[in-house]
Design an enzyme around this catalytic site. Structure first.
Site, PDB file in Angstrom:
ATOM      1  N   GLY A   1      14.572  -4.273  14.434  1.00  0.00           N
ATOM      2  CA  GLY A   1      13.863  -4.879  15.536  1.00  0.00           C
ATOM      3  C   GLY A   1      14.573  -6.178  15.874  1.00  0.00           C
TER       4      GLY A   1
ATOM      5  N   ASN B   1      14.473  -8.927  13.179  1.00  0.00           N
ATOM      6  CA  ASN B   1      13.132  -9.193  12.681  1.00  0.00           C
ATOM      7  C   ASN B   1      13.058  -8.779  11.211  1.00  0.00           C
ATOM      8  OD1 ASN B   1      10.373  -9.447  12.250  1.00  0.00           O
ATOM      9  ND2 ASN B   1       9.860  -7.568  13.361  1.00  0.00           N
TER      10      ASN B   1
ATOM     11  N   HIS C   1      22.921   7.017 -28.372  1.00  0.00           N
ATOM     12  CA  HIS C   1      24.177   7.249 -29.087  1.00  0.00           C
ATOM     13  C   HIS C   1      25.301   7.693 -28.148  1.00  0.00           C
ATOM     14  CE1 HIS C   1      21.403   7.579 -32.475  1.00  0.00           C
ATOM     15  NE2 HIS C   1      20.848   8.630 -31.903  1.00  0.00           N
TER      16      HIS C   1
ATOM     17  N   GLN D   1      -6.086   0.156   1.906  1.00  0.00           N
ATOM     18  CA  GLN D   1      -5.599   0.869   3.080  1.00  0.00           C
ATOM     19  C   GLN D   1      -5.452   2.332   2.660  1.00  0.00           C
ATOM     20  OE1 GLN D   1      -1.552   0.225   4.377  1.00  0.00           O
ATOM     21  NE2 GLN D   1      -2.032   0.629   6.533  1.00  0.00           N
TER      22      GLN D   1
ATOM     23  N   ALA E   1       0.800  -1.224   0.000  1.00  0.00           N
ATOM     24  CA  ALA E   1       0.000   0.000   0.000  1.00  0.00           C
ATOM     25  C   ALA E   1       0.830   1.271   0.000  1.00  0.00           C
ATOM     26  CB  ALA E   1      -0.937   0.004   1.221  1.00  0.00           C
ATOM     27  N   GLY E   2       2.113   1.172   0.317  1.00  0.00           N
ATOM     28  CA  GLY E   2       2.901   2.376   0.545  1.00  0.00           C
ATOM     29  C   GLY E   2       3.434   3.023  -0.715  1.00  0.00           C
TER      30      GLY E   2
ATOM     31  N   GLY F   1       0.754   2.018   9.271  1.00  0.00           N
ATOM     32  CA  GLY F   1       1.549   0.968   9.875  1.00  0.00           C
ATOM     33  C   GLY F   1       1.161  -0.423   9.444  1.00  0.00           C
ATOM     34  N   THR F   2       2.054  -1.366   9.737  1.00  0.00           N
ATOM     35  CA  THR F   2       1.867  -2.745   9.283  1.00  0.00           C
ATOM     36  C   THR F   2       0.680  -3.416   9.962  1.00  0.00           C
ATOM     37  OG1 THR F   2       4.239  -2.928   8.853  1.00  0.00           O
ATOM     38  CG2 THR F   2       2.998  -4.970   8.978  1.00  0.00           C
TER      39      THR F   2
END
Length: 403
Positions: free
Chosen positions: A138, A163, A314, A77, A8-9, A82-83
């Site tokens: 993370g 992460n 060229h 979204q 979505a970003g 955010g995720t």
């Protein structure tokens, strides 16, 4: 089992390449990132839920309603919050275990297989990788193969396992997404969702990965990712190769592409449908010449991405660069890709000059750019959508909007 793919970003750090497309639609190895993620998931799922937002129609038109024989459903979204917020949007479409993937990463099939195996076993899972310096990630804390905690960018990391932002969940996650609060960054973060699940006694298998994974966030990382992906390309000649042309190593010439006489192509190189190379051109490194692109007479292109319709006709040199759709470089355009002091090239990202970590890096040129003849482009320069240069101009600073 379904794959929920977050696409979505906009990708503001990728500007100006994302002015006309969402970041997951940027090509690596000639294929949009989101399509590569769908391909990696295909053997392990029976359907997809794509979470789309910015320039959603671009993804809808490209992917369609089916991929690899599996149905594709779309959810919107509207705000990128955010995720956790993105995953939550899939709640009405998923009532079974699923894998959750970002649509803008490079990931190999083996990692998806491990996450899918956990989901089939009725377990949630988090993908991790051992990294030398985990302080920018993370970081997970692990006991007996299961997650005990996760902390963002810690000064004193509890482990060296980062992460990767790829997960397996069961539908119970949506209850915890609903309970997730807005963070100080103004997002609903999936790490908080996971912490809530842990506190409620929910187990998370830790999947340690040692294969390909790259979070592609900034323009030069497209080149990093392409270098990785083209390592595995196999020679395949389906287009026309004229007498007197030389192809060395892993070269793909797709149907409808042409390599003209006197040209030398040193793989790994992909020349896509409708593209032409030569006569008397030199293409090398991890390079893709996109559909209907052109590398013309006495042109050298090295380790670069030329998107659909990009034309270098060229007497020009393009090295370690990204050229957007329908770019046209005037005759004699030269790209610098190395500093005199041999330091890493710096590039502008959201107003800051950032060390790219690359000793060799040329330019990032957005869709529709046209350069005048004999233009010189300095290492690390960005040109925005439809920007132009004058004949004989030396460009040492970024030019255009949304850079």
């Amino acid at each position: 089992m379904k794959a929920v793919v977050v696409a979505a970003g906009e990708g503001t750090r990728m500007r100006p390449l994302t002015d006309s497309r969402p970041k997951p639609m940027l090509p690596i190895g000639g294929v949009p990132m989101v399509e590569r993620v769908l391909d990696a998931c295909a053997p392990y799922v029976d359907g997809y839920v794509l979470v789309v937002g910015y320039e959603a129609e671009v993804i809808r038109e490209h992917v369609g309603i089916e991929h690899a024989g599996h149905p594709v459903e779309y959810v919107e979204q509207d705000e990128q919050l955010g995720t956790a917020h993105a995953v939550g949007k899939a709640g009405e479409s998923v009532n079974e275990p699923f894998v959750a993937m970002n649509g803008d990463v490079v990931v190999d099939e083996a990692l998806v297989a491990s996450l899918a195996a956990a989901a089939r076993d009725g377990e949630s899972a988090i993908a991790t990788m051992d990294v030398p310096d985990p302080r920018n990630y993370g970081v997970v804390d692990v006991a007996d193969g299961y997650l005990t905690g996760i902390v963002e960018k810690p000064a004193d990391p509890p482990s060296t396992l980062a992460n990767l932002g790829l997960y397996a969940f069961d539908p119970g996650v949506f209850e915890f997404v609903e309970a997730t609060e807005l963070s100080e960054r103004g997002e609903y973060e999936i790490t908080e969702t996971i912490e809530r699940m842990l506190a409620a006694g929910h187990a998370f298998r830790v999947v340690e990965h040692d294969g390909h994974w790259l979070d592609v966030g900034r323009p030069w990382e497209l080149l990093d990712a392409q270098e990785i992906l083209l390592e595995d390309v196999e020679r395949e000649i389906r287009g026309e190769v004229e007498d007197g042309a030389t192809l060395e190593g892993s070269v793909v010439v797709e149907s409808g592409a042409t390599v003209r006489t006197g040209s030398v192509v040193e793989g790994p190189v992909v020349i896509q449908e409708g593209a032409t190379v030569g006569p008397n051109a030199y293409v090398r490194g991890a390079t893709v010449v996109g559909e209907d692109g052109k590398v013309g007479t006495s042109v050298e292109v090295k380790n670069s991405i030329l998107m659909r319709g990009a034309t270098v006709p060229h007497l020009s040199y393009v090295g370690d660069s990204v050229l957007g759709r329908d770019v046209n470089l005037g005759a004699g355009t030269i790209v610098a890709n190395l500093r005199h002091d041999d330091a890493n090239v710096r590039m502008g990202v959201k107003g800051d000059r950032v060390d790219t970590g690359r000793r060799k890096l040329g330019v990032v040129v957005a869709d529709g750019v046209k350069t005048g003849i004999d233009t010189s482009l300095n290492a690390g320069v960005k040109l925005g959508v439809d920007a132009t240069t004058k004949p004989g101009e030396s460009v040492t600073r970024d030019r255009g909007e949304n850079l």
